[in-house]
Write a protein that holds these residues in place. Structure first.
Motif, PDB file in Angstrom:
ATOM      1  N   ASP A  93       7.548  -0.738   0.008  1.00  0.00           N
ATOM      2  CA  ASP A  93       7.088  -0.575   1.391  1.00  0.00           C
ATOM      3  C   ASP A  93       5.590  -0.284   1.366  1.00  0.00           C
ATOM      4  O   ASP A  93       5.161   0.745   0.825  1.00  0.00           O
ATOM      5  CB  ASP A  93       7.835   0.579   2.055  1.00  0.00           C
ATOM      6  CG  ASP A  93       7.546   0.671   3.550  1.00  0.00           C
ATOM      7  OD1 ASP A  93       6.481   0.188   3.977  1.00  0.00           O
ATOM      8  OD2 ASP A  93       8.379   1.244   4.284  1.00  0.00           O
ATOM      9  N   PRO A  94       4.762  -1.171   1.936  1.00  0.00           N
ATOM     10  CA  PRO A  94       3.306  -0.939   1.902  1.00  0.00           C
ATOM     11  C   PRO A  94       2.895   0.342   2.609  1.00  0.00           C
ATOM     12  O   PRO A  94       1.883   0.954   2.241  1.00  0.00           O
ATOM     13  CB  PRO A  94       2.732  -2.176   2.594  1.00  0.00           C
ATOM     14  CG  PRO A  94       3.861  -2.746   3.383  1.00  0.00           C
ATOM     15  CD  PRO A  94       5.103  -2.430   2.616  1.00  0.00           C
ATOM     16  N   LEU A 125       2.895   3.096   0.155  1.00  0.00           N
ATOM     17  CA  LEU A 125       1.732   3.030  -0.732  1.00  0.00           C
ATOM     18  C   LEU A 125       0.469   3.505  -0.023  1.00  0.00           C
ATOM     19  O   LEU A 125      -0.376   4.186  -0.618  1.00  0.00           O
ATOM     20  CB  LEU A 125       1.547   1.607  -1.247  1.00  0.00           C
ATOM     21  CG  LEU A 125       2.623   1.082  -2.191  1.00  0.00           C
ATOM     22  CD1 LEU A 125       2.368  -0.383  -2.523  1.00  0.00           C
ATOM     23  CD2 LEU A 125       2.682   1.906  -3.465  1.00  0.00           C
ATOM     24  N   ILE A 126       0.332   3.154   1.245  1.00  0.00           N
ATOM     25  CA  ILE A 126      -0.836   3.595   2.009  1.00  0.00           C
ATOM     26  C   ILE A 126      -0.833   5.106   2.164  1.00  0.00           C
ATOM     27  O   ILE A 126      -1.873   5.771   2.022  1.00  0.00           O
ATOM     28  CB  ILE A 126      -0.863   2.901   3.390  1.00  0.00           C
ATOM     29  CG1 ILE A 126      -1.203   1.419   3.222  1.00  0.00           C
ATOM     30  CG2 ILE A 126      -1.879   3.574   4.319  1.00  0.00           C
ATOM     31  CD1 ILE A 126      -1.061   0.607   4.493  1.00  0.00           C
ATOM     32  N   ALA A 167      -5.179   2.918   2.339  1.00  0.00           N
ATOM     33  CA  ALA A 167      -5.169   1.498   2.696  1.00  0.00           C
ATOM     34  C   ALA A 167      -6.158   0.691   1.864  1.00  0.00           C
ATOM     35  O   ALA A 167      -5.893  -0.459   1.503  1.00  0.00           O
ATOM     36  CB  ALA A 167      -5.487   1.344   4.182  1.00  0.00           C
ATOM     37  N   LEU A 198      -4.662  -0.172  -1.590  1.00  0.00           N
ATOM     38  CA  LEU A 198      -3.646  -1.223  -1.488  1.00  0.00           C
ATOM     39  C   LEU A 198      -4.296  -2.577  -1.231  1.00  0.00           C
ATOM     40  O   LEU A 198      -3.942  -3.584  -1.858  1.00  0.00           O
ATOM     41  CB  LEU A 198      -2.659  -0.895  -0.374  1.00  0.00           C
ATOM     42  CG  LEU A 198      -1.591  -1.967  -0.094  1.00  0.00           C
ATOM     43  CD1 LEU A 198      -0.744  -2.240  -1.330  1.00  0.00           C
ATOM     44  CD2 LEU A 198      -0.709  -1.545   1.081  1.00  0.00           C
ATOM     45  N   ARG A 199      -5.248  -2.613  -0.343  1.00  0.00           N
ATOM     46  CA  ARG A 199      -5.927  -3.869  -0.005  1.00  0.00           C
ATOM     47  C   ARG A 199      -6.623  -4.457  -1.237  1.00  0.00           C
ATOM     48  O   ARG A 199      -6.503  -5.645  -1.528  1.00  0.00           O
ATOM     49  CB  ARG A 199      -6.942  -3.581   1.104  1.00  0.00           C
ATOM     50  CG  ARG A 199      -7.731  -4.776   1.622  1.00  0.00           C
ATOM     51  CD  ARG A 199      -8.769  -4.277   2.615  1.00  0.00           C
ATOM     52  NE  ARG A 199      -9.613  -5.329   3.118  1.00  0.00           N
ATOM     53  CZ  ARG A 199      -9.484  -5.897   4.311  1.00  0.00           C
ATOM     54  NH1 ARG A 199      -8.525  -5.528   5.119  1.00  0.00           N
ATOM     55  NH2 ARG A 199     -10.319  -6.843   4.685  1.00  0.00           N
ATOM     56  N   LEU A 203      -4.100  -5.797  -3.861  1.00  0.00           N
ATOM     57  CA  LEU A 203      -3.519  -7.081  -3.470  1.00  0.00           C
ATOM     58  C   LEU A 203      -4.511  -8.220  -3.663  1.00  0.00           C
ATOM     59  O   LEU A 203      -4.168  -9.286  -4.189  1.00  0.00           O
ATOM     60  CB  LEU A 203      -3.049  -7.018  -2.016  1.00  0.00           C
ATOM     61  CG  LEU A 203      -1.819  -6.144  -1.735  1.00  0.00           C
ATOM     62  CD1 LEU A 203      -1.608  -5.980  -0.234  1.00  0.00           C
ATOM     63  CD2 LEU A 203      -0.575  -6.744  -2.383  1.00  0.00           C
ATOM     64  N   VAL A 220      -1.966   0.067  -7.605  1.00  0.00           N
ATOM     65  CA  VAL A 220      -2.631   0.658  -6.436  1.00  0.00           C
ATOM     66  C   VAL A 220      -3.311   1.969  -6.824  1.00  0.00           C
ATOM     67  O   VAL A 220      -4.428   2.264  -6.376  1.00  0.00           O
ATOM     68  CB  VAL A 220      -1.621   0.887  -5.296  1.00  0.00           C
ATOM     69  CG1 VAL A 220      -2.334   1.358  -4.039  1.00  0.00           C
ATOM     70  CG2 VAL A 220      -0.843  -0.398  -5.009  1.00  0.00           C
TER      71      VAL A 220
END
Length: 205
Positions: free
Chosen positions: A4-5, A8-9, A14, A17-18, A21, A38
């Motif tokens: 679930d993102p 992770l955030i 954020a 995570l960004r 990815l 992450v």
């Protein structure tokens, strides 16, 4: 069976995570994506934050110029050249839609060249030239990194200087108006290699 993102955030932010990815988007490659990736980029954001705060505590702030400041010291000429090379690599990767290559280019410049070596080499010698160059380089980093990690870069952009009505998202893309100084590059890379070898020998002893 997926991560679930939002979890992770909540744990890593954020930006982390960004960046994780984007750095994993190599074509034709299956990536085992997990929290450890992450976490690594959260640590990267922390390293940048600490480097910016160190600069600020030594009188280094926002730059007032798009072009690179004049430099006479080899270490300052070298880091300006590293910005020029990183920008060219980043522009090419973005034009080719290689977002992974672009993310990795700015990542390695920030971590390896700026944080690990440039800041180490200028410690104790914060003259006006070095302050101007370091502030300019830090601004270039924030601009180049902003598409990948918008929140931490915007926060640092505002913290490093008084920029009324001038948020990072509207800042101009870097235009160094400079070239790579081959002599300075050889000199500093020789010093980096020497220090690296001495550290290795010390660890082995």
């Amino acid at each position: 069976n997926v991560i679930d993102p939002l979890d992770l955030i909540d744990e890593y932010g954020a930006d982390a995570l960004r960046m994780a990815l984007l750095a994993s988007t190599a074509q034709g490659r299956d990536v085992k994506f997990g929290p450890s990736r992450v976490e690594g980029y959260r640590n990267f954001a922390t390293k940048l934050w600490n480097a910016a705060r160190f600069c600020q505590s030594n009188g280094i702030g926002a730059s007032q110029s798009l072009a690179a400041p004049a430099a006479r010291m080899a270490v300052n000429k070298w880091i300006i050249g590293e910005v020029v090379e990183t920008l060219a690599e980043l522009d090419k990767a973005m034009a080719d839609l290689r977002f992974d290559a672009a993310a990795n280019a700015i990542y390695h410049f920030v971590w390896d060249q700026f944080c690990d070596w440039y800041i180490e080499l200028i410690k104790g010698s914060f003259d006006e030239e070095t302050k101007a160059v370091a502030g300019w380089v830090l601004d270039q980093i924030l601009v180049m990194l902003h598409p990948f990690m918008p929140f931490v870069t915007e926060e640092l952009w505002g913290a490093l200087g008084d920029r009324p009505n001038y948020p990072l998202i509207t800042a101009s893309w870097p235009e160094p108006a400079a070239t790579v100084d081959a002599g300075a590059k050889r000199e500093v890379e020789w010093l980096i290699a020497l220090v690296g070898n001495l550290r290795t020998a010390k660890n082995e002893l």
